[in-house]
Design a protein around this motif. Structure first.
Motif, PDB file in Angstrom:
ATOM      1  N   VAL A  44       2.770  -5.080   3.778  1.00 33.16           N
ATOM      2  CA  VAL A  44       2.573  -6.499   4.080  1.00 33.16           C
ATOM      3  C   VAL A  44       2.092  -7.234   2.830  1.00 33.16           C
ATOM      4  CG1 VAL A  44       1.141  -8.116   5.396  1.00 33.16           C
ATOM      5  CG2 VAL A  44       2.204  -6.175   6.550  1.00 33.16           C
ATOM      6  N   LEU A  45       1.145  -6.650   2.105  1.00 28.10           N
ATOM      7  CA  LEU A  45       0.657  -7.279   0.867  1.00 28.10           C
ATOM      8  C   LEU A  45       1.780  -7.431  -0.155  1.00 28.10           C
ATOM      9  CD1 LEU A  45      -2.835  -5.566   0.460  1.00 28.10           C
ATOM     10  CD2 LEU A  45      -2.360  -7.965   1.062  1.00 28.10           C
ATOM     11  N   ALA A  46       2.650  -6.436  -0.256  1.00 24.09           N
ATOM     12  CA  ALA A  46       3.763  -6.510  -1.205  1.00 24.09           C
ATOM     13  C   ALA A  46       4.744  -7.608  -0.835  1.00 24.09           C
ATOM     14  CB  ALA A  46       4.478  -5.159  -1.287  1.00 24.09           C
ATOM     15  N   ILE A  47       4.959  -7.830   0.454  1.00 18.31           N
ATOM     16  CA  ILE A  47       5.874  -8.894   0.885  1.00 18.31           C
ATOM     17  C   ILE A  47       5.254 -10.269   0.628  1.00 18.31           C
ATOM     18  CG2 ILE A  47       6.923  -9.952   2.933  1.00 18.31           C
ATOM     19  CD1 ILE A  47       7.482  -7.102   3.919  1.00 18.31           C
ATOM     20  N   ILE A  48       3.951 -10.394   0.840  1.00 19.40           N
ATOM     21  CA  ILE A  48       3.278 -11.680   0.628  1.00 19.40           C
ATOM     22  C   ILE A  48       3.253 -12.036  -0.859  1.00 19.40           C
ATOM     23  CG2 ILE A  48       1.050 -12.869   0.804  1.00 19.40           C
ATOM     24  CD1 ILE A  48       0.583 -11.288   3.411  1.00 19.40           C
ATOM     25  N   TYR A  49       3.048 -11.055  -1.717  1.00 18.67           N
ATOM     26  CA  TYR A  49       2.954 -11.281  -3.172  1.00 18.67           C
ATOM     27  C   TYR A  49       4.007 -10.436  -3.904  1.00 18.67           C
ATOM     28  CZ  TYR A  49      -1.603 -13.022  -1.689  1.00 18.67           C
ATOM     29  OH  TYR A  49      -2.606 -13.697  -1.050  1.00 18.67           O
ATOM     30  N   PRO A  50       5.298 -10.805  -3.811  1.00 20.64           N
ATOM     31  CA  PRO A  50       6.338  -9.939  -4.381  1.00 20.64           C
ATOM     32  C   PRO A  50       6.290  -9.820  -5.906  1.00 20.64           C
ATOM     33  CG  PRO A  50       7.312 -11.975  -3.598  1.00 20.64           C
ATOM     34  CD  PRO A  50       5.870 -11.969  -3.165  1.00 20.64           C
ATOM     35  N   LEU A  51       5.955 -10.906  -6.627  1.00 18.32           N
ATOM     36  CA  LEU A  51       5.892 -10.810  -8.079  1.00 18.32           C
ATOM     37  C   LEU A  51       4.744  -9.893  -8.502  1.00 18.32           C
ATOM     38  CD1 LEU A  51       7.002 -11.602 -10.815  1.00 18.32           C
ATOM     39  CD2 LEU A  51       5.531 -13.623 -10.757  1.00 18.32           C
ATOM     40  N   PHE A  52       3.586 -10.068  -7.883  1.00 19.31           N
ATOM     41  CA  PHE A  52       2.458  -9.180  -8.166  1.00 19.31           C
ATOM     42  C   PHE A  52       2.825  -7.745  -7.810  1.00 19.31           C
ATOM     43  CE2 PHE A  52      -1.303  -6.873  -6.702  1.00 19.31           C
ATOM     44  CZ  PHE A  52      -2.048  -6.880  -7.871  1.00 19.31           C
ATOM     45  N   ALA A  53       3.519  -7.578  -6.682  1.00 17.11           N
ATOM     46  CA  ALA A  53       3.907  -6.233  -6.265  1.00 17.11           C
ATOM     47  C   ALA A  53       4.858  -5.595  -7.275  1.00 17.11           C
ATOM     48  CB  ALA A  53       4.556  -6.275  -4.887  1.00 17.11           C
ATOM     49  N   THR A  54       5.749  -6.390  -7.840  1.00 21.49           N
ATOM     50  CA  THR A  54       6.665  -5.862  -8.845  1.00 21.49           C
ATOM     51  C   THR A  54       5.911  -5.420 -10.092  1.00 21.49           C
ATOM     52  OG1 THR A  54       8.475  -7.243  -8.043  1.00 21.49           O
ATOM     53  CG2 THR A  54       8.668  -6.400 -10.285  1.00 21.49           C
ATOM     54  N   VAL A  55       5.002  -6.273 -10.566  1.00 18.01           N
ATOM     55  CA  VAL A  55       4.220  -5.928 -11.755  1.00 18.01           C
ATOM     56  C   VAL A  55       3.356  -4.707 -11.483  1.00 18.01           C
ATOM     57  CG1 VAL A  55       2.408  -6.748 -13.313  1.00 18.01           C
ATOM     58  CG2 VAL A  55       4.275  -8.269 -12.659  1.00 18.01           C
ATOM     59  N   PHE A  56       2.723  -4.686 -10.321  1.00 20.09           N
ATOM     60  CA  PHE A  56       1.899  -3.547  -9.940  1.00 20.09           C
ATOM     61  C   PHE A  56       2.745  -2.278  -9.888  1.00 20.09           C
ATOM     62  CE2 PHE A  56       0.205  -0.734  -6.652  1.00 20.09           C
ATOM     63  CZ  PHE A  56      -1.082  -0.529  -7.133  1.00 20.09           C
ATOM     64  N   SER A  83      -3.251   7.686   9.649  1.00 19.85           N
ATOM     65  CA  SER A  83      -3.999   6.892   8.669  1.00 19.85           C
ATOM     66  C   SER A  83      -3.118   6.528   7.481  1.00 19.85           C
ATOM     67  CB  SER A  83      -5.228   7.663   8.183  1.00 19.85           C
ATOM     68  OG  SER A  83      -6.100   7.911   9.252  1.00 19.85           O
ATOM     69  N   MET A  84      -2.313   7.483   7.025  1.00 18.46           N
ATOM     70  CA  MET A  84      -1.408   7.205   5.914  1.00 18.46           C
ATOM     71  C   MET A  84      -0.377   6.154   6.331  1.00 18.46           C
ATOM     72  SD  MET A  84       0.591   9.823   3.366  1.00 18.46           S
ATOM     73  CE  MET A  84       1.852  10.419   4.449  1.00 18.46           C
ATOM     74  N   GLY A  85       0.099   6.222   7.574  1.00 18.45           N
ATOM     75  CA  GLY A  85       1.047   5.231   8.068  1.00 18.45           C
ATOM     76  C   GLY A  85       0.458   3.834   8.118  1.00 18.45           C
ATOM     77  N   VAL A  86      -0.781   3.716   8.607  1.00 19.56           N
ATOM     78  CA  VAL A  86      -1.436   2.405   8.675  1.00 19.56           C
ATOM     79  C   VAL A  86      -1.651   1.845   7.270  1.00 19.56           C
ATOM     80  CG1 VAL A  86      -3.593   1.242   9.316  1.00 19.56           C
ATOM     81  CG2 VAL A  86      -2.508   2.835  10.919  1.00 19.56           C
ATOM     82  N   LEU A  87      -2.075   2.697   6.337  1.00 15.97           N
ATOM     83  CA  LEU A  87      -2.264   2.257   4.953  1.00 15.97           C
ATOM     84  C   LEU A  87      -0.952   1.770   4.358  1.00 15.97           C
ATOM     85  CD1 LEU A  87      -4.038   1.978   2.411  1.00 15.97           C
ATOM     86  CD2 LEU A  87      -3.455   4.356   1.882  1.00 15.97           C
ATOM     87  N   MET A  88       0.142   2.470   4.633  1.00 17.85           N
ATOM     88  CA  MET A  88       1.444   2.058   4.113  1.00 17.85           C
ATOM     89  C   MET A  88       1.862   0.705   4.694  1.00 17.85           C
ATOM     90  SD  MET A  88       3.432   5.681   4.053  1.00 17.85           S
ATOM     91  CE  MET A  88       4.642   5.406   2.773  1.00 17.85           C
ATOM     92  N   ILE A  89       1.568   0.458   5.968  1.00 16.97           N
ATOM     93  CA  ILE A  89       1.896  -0.826   6.585  1.00 16.97           C
ATOM     94  C   ILE A  89       1.115  -1.946   5.904  1.00 16.97           C
ATOM     95  CG2 ILE A  89       1.705  -2.201   8.694  1.00 16.97           C
ATOM     96  CD1 ILE A  89       2.248   0.455  10.241  1.00 16.97           C
ATOM     97  N   VAL A  90      -0.177  -1.752   5.690  1.00 14.74           N
ATOM     98  CA  VAL A  90      -1.013  -2.774   5.047  1.00 14.74           C
ATOM     99  C   VAL A  90      -0.510  -3.059   3.634  1.00 14.74           C
ATOM    100  CG1 VAL A  90      -3.338  -3.241   4.153  1.00 14.74           C
ATOM    101  CG2 VAL A  90      -3.048  -2.306   6.455  1.00 14.74           C
ATOM    102  N   LEU A  91      -0.228  -2.022   2.869  1.00 14.78           N
ATOM    103  CA  LEU A  91       0.275  -2.215   1.509  1.00 14.78           C
ATOM    104  C   LEU A  91       1.638  -2.900   1.513  1.00 14.78           C
ATOM    105  CD1 LEU A  91      -0.769   1.161  -0.169  1.00 14.78           C
ATOM    106  CD2 LEU A  91      -1.807  -1.096  -0.500  1.00 14.78           C
ATOM    107  N   GLY A 133       7.774  -3.402  -0.343  1.00 15.02           N
ATOM    108  CA  GLY A 133       6.962  -3.773   0.806  1.00 15.02           C
ATOM    109  C   GLY A 133       7.650  -3.451   2.121  1.00 15.02           C
ATOM    110  N   ILE A 134       8.918  -3.788   2.226  1.00 12.18           N
ATOM    111  CA  ILE A 134       9.678  -3.495   3.452  1.00 12.18           C
ATOM    112  C   ILE A 134       9.751  -1.994   3.678  1.00 12.18           C
ATOM    113  CG2 ILE A 134      11.970  -3.611   4.513  1.00 12.18           C
ATOM    114  CD1 ILE A 134      12.286  -6.356   3.067  1.00 12.18           C
ATOM    115  N   ASN A 135      10.018  -1.238   2.627  1.00  9.24           N
ATOM    116  CA  ASN A 135      10.103   0.222   2.764  1.00  9.24           C
ATOM    117  C   ASN A 135       8.761   0.811   3.174  1.00  9.24           C
ATOM    118  OD1 ASN A 135      10.851   2.887   2.680  1.00  9.24           O
ATOM    119  ND2 ASN A 135      11.211   2.952   0.497  1.00  9.24           N
TER     120      ASN A 135
END
Length: 191
Positions: free
Chosen positions: A31-43, A21-29, A163-165
Motif C-alpha cells: 500500500v505504501l509503495a502504491i501511494i508513493y510510487p516514485l519513492f518506492a522506485t528509488v527505495f 505476519s509476513m503477509g500482513v507486512l507485505m500488504i502494508v508495504l 506495491g501491487i505484487n
C-alpha cells in the motif's frame, strides 16, 4: 501421549502465524509503495539487493521446512530462494546499473515468481488453489506489464508494480494462513 501430538501442531501453528505476519507486512508495504510510487522506485533501486537476499534466505528456510512435504514443493521453493539470492547478489555487486535495468530485472523476477506460484497452486489441495493461482497469474501479468512499458515509465512504474505484487503476495499468504487454521481446527474436531 497427548504432549507428543500437540508439539507438532504447536510448531505448525507458530509457522502459520509467522506466515500471516509476513503477509500482513507485505500488504502494508505494498500500500505504501502504491501511494508513493516514485519513492518506492528509488527505495527499490537502493535496497532491492538486500530485500532479495532476505527473501532468498527465507525461501530457502521455508524450502527446508518443506523437506518432508512433496519433493516438488521443496525443490521449487528452494530454487526460487536460490534465484532470489543470485539476483540480490548481482544487484549488490553492480550498484551503479540504472533504474531501467532494475525495472527489467524485476519484470523477469515477477514472471518467474508467478510461474512458480502457479505450479505450486496445482500441487496443493484443490480448495486452497484459488489465491496462490491468482497471485501467480497476477505476478506474470505484472512482469509482462513491466516489459511492455519499459523503459518509458520506469521511474514510477516499478514502485507501483512492486506495491501491487506485495499486496497480492501478502493477501495470498494471509488467505493461506486462514485456510490452514480452518483445516487444523477441523482436524482437531475429528480427534
Amino acid at each position: 501421549m497427548s504432549n507428543l501430538i500437540s508439539d507438532p501442531t504447536r510448531g505448525l501453528d507458530e509457522s502459520l502465524k509467522a506466515s500471516r505476519s509476513m503477509g500482513v507486512l507485505m500488504i502494508v508495504l505494498g500500500v505504501l509503495a502504491i501511494i508513493y510510487p516514485l519513492f518506492a522506485t528509488v527505495f527499490t533501486f537502493n535496497v532491492i539487493g538486500f530485500v532479495l537476499l532476505l527473501f532468498g534466505f527465507l525461501q530457502l528456510f521455508h524450502g527446508f521446512q518443506l523437506s518432508k512435504a512433496r519433493l516438488g514443493q521443496h525443490l521449487l521453493t528452494s530454487l526460487i530462494g536460490i534465484f532470489y539470492l543470485m539476483v540480490g547478489f548481482w544487484i549488490l555487486r553492480h550498484p551503479v546499473f540504472s533504474i531501467l535495468d532494475l525495472t527489467l530485472v524485476i519484470g523477469i523476477l515477477f514472471v518467474i515468481q508467478g510461474s512458480v506460484q502457479v505450479i505450486h497452486a496445482f500441487e496443493g489441495r484443490e480448495e486452497h488453489r484459488k489465491w496462490p493461482l491468482l497471485n501467480g497469474i497476477a505476478g506474470i501479468i505484472l512482469g509482462i506489464l513491466i516489459w511492455s512499458r519499459w523503459p518509458l515509465d520506469s521511474l514510477t512504474l516499478l514502485g507501483l508494480l512492486v506495491g501491487i505484487n506485495l499486496i497480492m503476495t501478502g493477501v495470498s499468504l494471509v488467505v493461506i494462513f486462514k485456510n490452514a487454521k480452518q483445516s487444523l481446527a477441523a482436524a482437531g474436531d475429528l480427534k
